[in-house]
Design an enzyme around this catalytic site. Structure first.
Site, PDB file in Angstrom:
ATOM      1  N   ARG A   8      13.718  -5.484  10.957  1.00 44.61           N
ATOM      2  CA  ARG A   8      13.731  -4.016  11.034  1.00 44.61           C
ATOM      3  C   ARG A   8      12.753  -3.498  12.080  1.00 44.61           C
ATOM      4  O   ARG A   8      12.945  -2.424  12.647  1.00 44.61           O
ATOM      5  CB  ARG A   8      13.488  -3.397   9.657  1.00 44.61           C
ATOM      6  CG  ARG A   8      14.681  -3.570   8.721  1.00 44.61           C
ATOM      7  CD  ARG A   8      14.420  -2.929   7.379  1.00 44.61           C
ATOM      8  NE  ARG A   8      13.293  -3.498   6.684  1.00 44.61           N
ATOM      9  CZ  ARG A   8      13.332  -4.573   5.904  1.00 44.61           C
ATOM     10  NH1 ARG A   8      14.480  -5.186   5.694  1.00 44.61           N
ATOM     11  NH2 ARG A   8      12.251  -5.028   5.327  1.00 44.61           N
ATOM     12  N   GLU A  12       2.444 -14.273  -0.602  1.00 46.23           N
ATOM     13  CA  GLU A  12       1.995 -14.304  -1.995  1.00 46.23           C
ATOM     14  C   GLU A  12       2.205 -15.715  -2.568  1.00 46.23           C
ATOM     15  O   GLU A  12       1.324 -16.282  -3.199  1.00 46.23           O
ATOM     16  CB  GLU A  12       2.779 -13.257  -2.782  1.00 46.23           C
ATOM     17  CG  GLU A  12       2.151 -12.932  -4.112  1.00 46.23           C
ATOM     18  CD  GLU A  12       2.963 -11.911  -4.881  1.00 46.23           C
ATOM     19  OE1 GLU A  12       3.906 -11.337  -4.310  1.00 46.23           O
ATOM     20  OE2 GLU A  12       2.640 -11.714  -6.067  1.00 46.23           O
TER      21      GLU A  12
HETATM   22  P1  AMP Z   1       3.482  -7.891   4.417  1.00 50.38           P
HETATM   23  O1  AMP Z   1       3.268  -9.131   5.238  1.00 50.38           O
HETATM   24  O2  AMP Z   1       3.226  -8.095   2.972  1.00 50.38           O
HETATM   25  O3  AMP Z   1       2.688  -6.709   4.991  1.00 50.38           O
HETATM   26  O4  AMP Z   1       5.021  -7.529   4.480  1.00 50.38           O
HETATM   27  C1  AMP Z   1       5.523  -6.900   5.568  1.00 50.38           C
HETATM   28  C2  AMP Z   1       6.970  -7.244   5.820  1.00 50.38           C
HETATM   29  O5  AMP Z   1       7.762  -7.340   4.641  1.00 50.38           O
HETATM   30  C3  AMP Z   1       7.577  -6.158   6.666  1.00 50.38           C
HETATM   31  O6  AMP Z   1       8.255  -6.776   7.738  1.00 50.38           O
HETATM   32  C4  AMP Z   1       8.503  -5.398   5.744  1.00 50.38           C
HETATM   33  O7  AMP Z   1       9.750  -5.223   6.351  1.00 50.38           O
HETATM   34  C5  AMP Z   1       8.654  -6.254   4.502  1.00 50.38           C
HETATM   35  N1  AMP Z   1       8.291  -5.557   3.257  1.00 50.38           N
HETATM   36  C6  AMP Z   1       7.247  -5.854   2.449  1.00 50.38           C
HETATM   37  N2  AMP Z   1       7.229  -5.101   1.366  1.00 50.38           N
HETATM   38  C7  AMP Z   1       8.278  -4.247   1.468  1.00 50.38           C
HETATM   39  C8  AMP Z   1       8.808  -3.186   0.647  1.00 50.38           C
HETATM   40  N3  AMP Z   1       8.235  -2.848  -0.522  1.00 50.38           N
HETATM   41  N4  AMP Z   1       9.892  -2.527   1.072  1.00 50.38           N
HETATM   42  C9  AMP Z   1      10.483  -2.864   2.249  1.00 50.38           C
HETATM   43  N5  AMP Z   1      10.044  -3.857   3.052  1.00 50.38           N
HETATM   44  C10 AMP Z   1       8.955  -4.542   2.681  1.00 50.38           C
END
Ligand code: AMP
Length: 176
Positions: free
Chosen positions: A64, A101
């Site tokens: 995205r 995680e």
């Molecule tokens: P993080 O590494 O945990 O910051 O996750 C970021 C990535 O996961 C991004 O590329 C987002 O597209 C996706 N992502 C994580 N959590 C969500 C959520 N609650 N809703 C949509 N996309 C998410």
């Protein structure tokens, strides 16, 4: 169409409980993407702080992030760099492995995708725990390019992802 009324971007984000697994509230941005005014307003607002700042490249994180990176790059008259999941890029790559995680994930970029010292803006749709964006910043720095800013449409503030990006110019249009 009245273009003078500000667009309430939040109203174009749909919450999808328990996707892709129980306990996660997925932020579905497809209603925003489908609305020309909302998408345009989001892209303009994400690009605005970086106008005239000498950004040469915008890096998007698969998948995205690509949608936002390409539109913002046009606004800034910059090119695009693709940061992809392992095994998708056809030429020689640099890679970074980061903690999730449960387990790890790997991001890759083409070697030489940005010349050393190039000011680059990193873009993704959602900042959650920050692991993905932190890994992407490391990858850009492996290229020798400079992370001039990190821009998200959405920040899930309660997950504290910003801490992983401390010392960087981090912006988000919508915070929860
Ligand atoms: P993080 O590494 O945990 O910051 O996750 C970021 C990535 O996961 C991004 O590329 C987002 O597209 C996706 N992502 C994580 N959590 C969500 C959520 N609650 N809703 C949509 N996309 C998410």
């Amino acid at each position: 169409m009245n273009t003078s009324t500000p667009v309430d971007l939040r109203s174009f984000i749909a919450d999808v409980p328990d996707f892709p697994k129980k306990g996660i509230v997925f932020k579905d941005i497809t209603p925003l993407l489908a609305d020309p005014r909302a998408f345009g307003a989001a892209i303009d607002a994400m690009a605005e702080p970086y106008r005239g700042k000498g950004i040469r490249l915008v890096a998007g994180i698969e998948s995205r992030g690509f949608l936002f990176a390409s539109a913002i790059a046009r606004r800034l008259d910059a090119g695009i760099v693709l940061i992809r999941k392992k095994g998708k890029l056809p030429r020689k790559t640099l890679s970074v492995t980061y903690e999730l995680e449960y387990g790890t994930d790997t991001l890759e970029v083409h070697e030489g995708a940005a010349a050393p010292g190039t000011p680059l803006l990193l873009v993704d749709d959602v900042l959650a725990t920050g692991g993905t964006a932190k890994g992407a910043c490391e990858l850009i720095e492996k290229l020798g390019a400079k992370v001039a800013g990190v821009s998200f449409l959405i920040e899930l503030g309660f997950l504290g992802g910003r801490k992983k990006l401390s010392g960087r110019d981090v912006r988000a249009l919508i915070a929860y």
